[in-house]
Design an enzyme around this catalytic site. Sequence first.
Site, PDB file in Angstrom:
ATOM      1  N   LYS A   1      71.951 -44.448 -56.553  1.00 27.26           N
ATOM      2  CA  LYS A   1      73.189 -43.855 -56.029  1.00 27.26           C
ATOM      3  C   LYS A   1      74.375 -44.557 -56.690  1.00 27.26           C
ATOM      4  O   LYS A   1      74.449 -45.787 -56.714  1.00 27.26           O
ATOM      5  CB  LYS A   1      73.249 -44.044 -54.508  1.00 27.26           C
TER       6      LYS A   1
ATOM      7  N   HIS B   1      78.021 -39.905 -55.721  1.00 21.66           N
ATOM      8  CA  HIS B   1      79.135 -39.539 -54.845  1.00 21.66           C
ATOM      9  C   HIS B   1      80.276 -39.119 -55.766  1.00 21.66           C
ATOM     10  O   HIS B   1      80.768 -39.916 -56.572  1.00 21.66           O
ATOM     11  CB  HIS B   1      79.569 -40.723 -53.989  1.00 21.66           C
TER      12      HIS B   1
ATOM     13  N   ASP C   1      75.001 -36.165 -44.924  1.00 19.14           N
ATOM     14  CA  ASP C   1      75.802 -37.386 -45.017  1.00 19.14           C
ATOM     15  C   ASP C   1      75.848 -38.094 -43.673  1.00 19.14           C
ATOM     16  O   ASP C   1      76.840 -38.763 -43.341  1.00 19.14           O
ATOM     17  CB  ASP C   1      77.218 -37.112 -45.527  1.00 19.14           C
TER      18      ASP C   1
END
Length: 420
Positions: A203, A244, A332
């Site tokens: 991530k 993100h 989320d």
Amino acid sequence: MAPARADGPPTLLRAARLLDVDKGELVRPGALLVTGEHIAEVGEPERLPEGTVIRDLGDVTLLPGLMDMEVNLFLGGPDHRSPLIPVQEDPALRTLRAVTNARRTLHRGYTTVRNLGLFVQTGGVLLDVALKKAIDLGWVDGPRIVPAGHAIAPTGGHLDPTMFQAFAPGVLPLTVEEGIANGVAEVRKAVRHQIKYGAQVIKVCASNGVMSHTGPAGAQQYSDEELRAITDEAHRAGLKVAAHCMGDTAMRAAIEAGIDCIEHGFLASDATLGLMAERGTFLVATTSLTESMPTAHADPVLQAKAADVFPRARESTSRAIARGVRIALGTDAPAVPHGRGHLELAALVRRGMHPADALRAATTVAADLIDAQDRGRLAAGLLADVIAVPGDPLADVGVTEKVTFVMKGGRVYRDDAEGA
């Protein structure tokens, strides 16, 4: 009720209906023969194996176990809040919270999740990898976890927790191993640490966020060179990268760097969405949080950013659906409380998805995203991850709020008919 063991006798599940995810059709009646951890046969068998246990679930629809591609089990609670402030928490307490959130998520019908990025001091320990091991060993109940370890972010970036809390310099700093990395050498080291200790996806924070104090929503935070280095490290190890990313320029940079999945994509242009569709880049739209995430207690500057971005984000998701971008479901959580994936399914339908496609976002598309072809549909030979909901989810996807039965890998974790 203790979970029924997968190494027990064969089980025949009977129900009024069964969803064929690929065709987007209901099969009536529904029946599945489960042996061990896998589905042995779809439909009523001509002969039942000796000792088969029959579970007649009644007027429900059998679905494959659902998947949530963006959660953080280590934050939030049943209503996404915590009675503690970050400086009162340690890794052990966060892990115990995650155990509770994992159990809640599984019991709501989500049998697989991606845990997308710790951003807390742990001494480099990957808490989500530890939780995954505990679940896989049967020590605690929870979904199958695809762990990311620590999210990779620059100093002051969106998942730099000292930015979120506006800490003074030197208060609770994070190390490179804990994900705060600047420059090509450091981001490579950060990725390698996550891979070494068990991450299965990387991530990265490619852009600012709505709840970021340091700059406008969507501003690119990592350079193109840093994004390419992160992707190179992950891909050489066979891992995908989830970013993100909200701003259009940052999204295009991430896509050009080879990043596999964009989280949020709130401010995407038509041209960038077209590029995603062309290249097969996945989108986890997290669109329900734009309607339900509470911001009343946030800093007024952040409230203003949310008021500006969230309506544009909803429109962006509709355009992504219309252009055929591959959308996998993600909430989320705890931005949406844990175990409330039905809110995201319903929001995707409001944005323009057919309910069948929304259900695919939570099953077959999600399975493709994590390269897991052993789940996502009810078919012989696949994992026996099975849930039941009342009514017809193709007519009203909201019925997924009312899960009454959960089986993961042949073990029953919830059966309301037995009062469990």
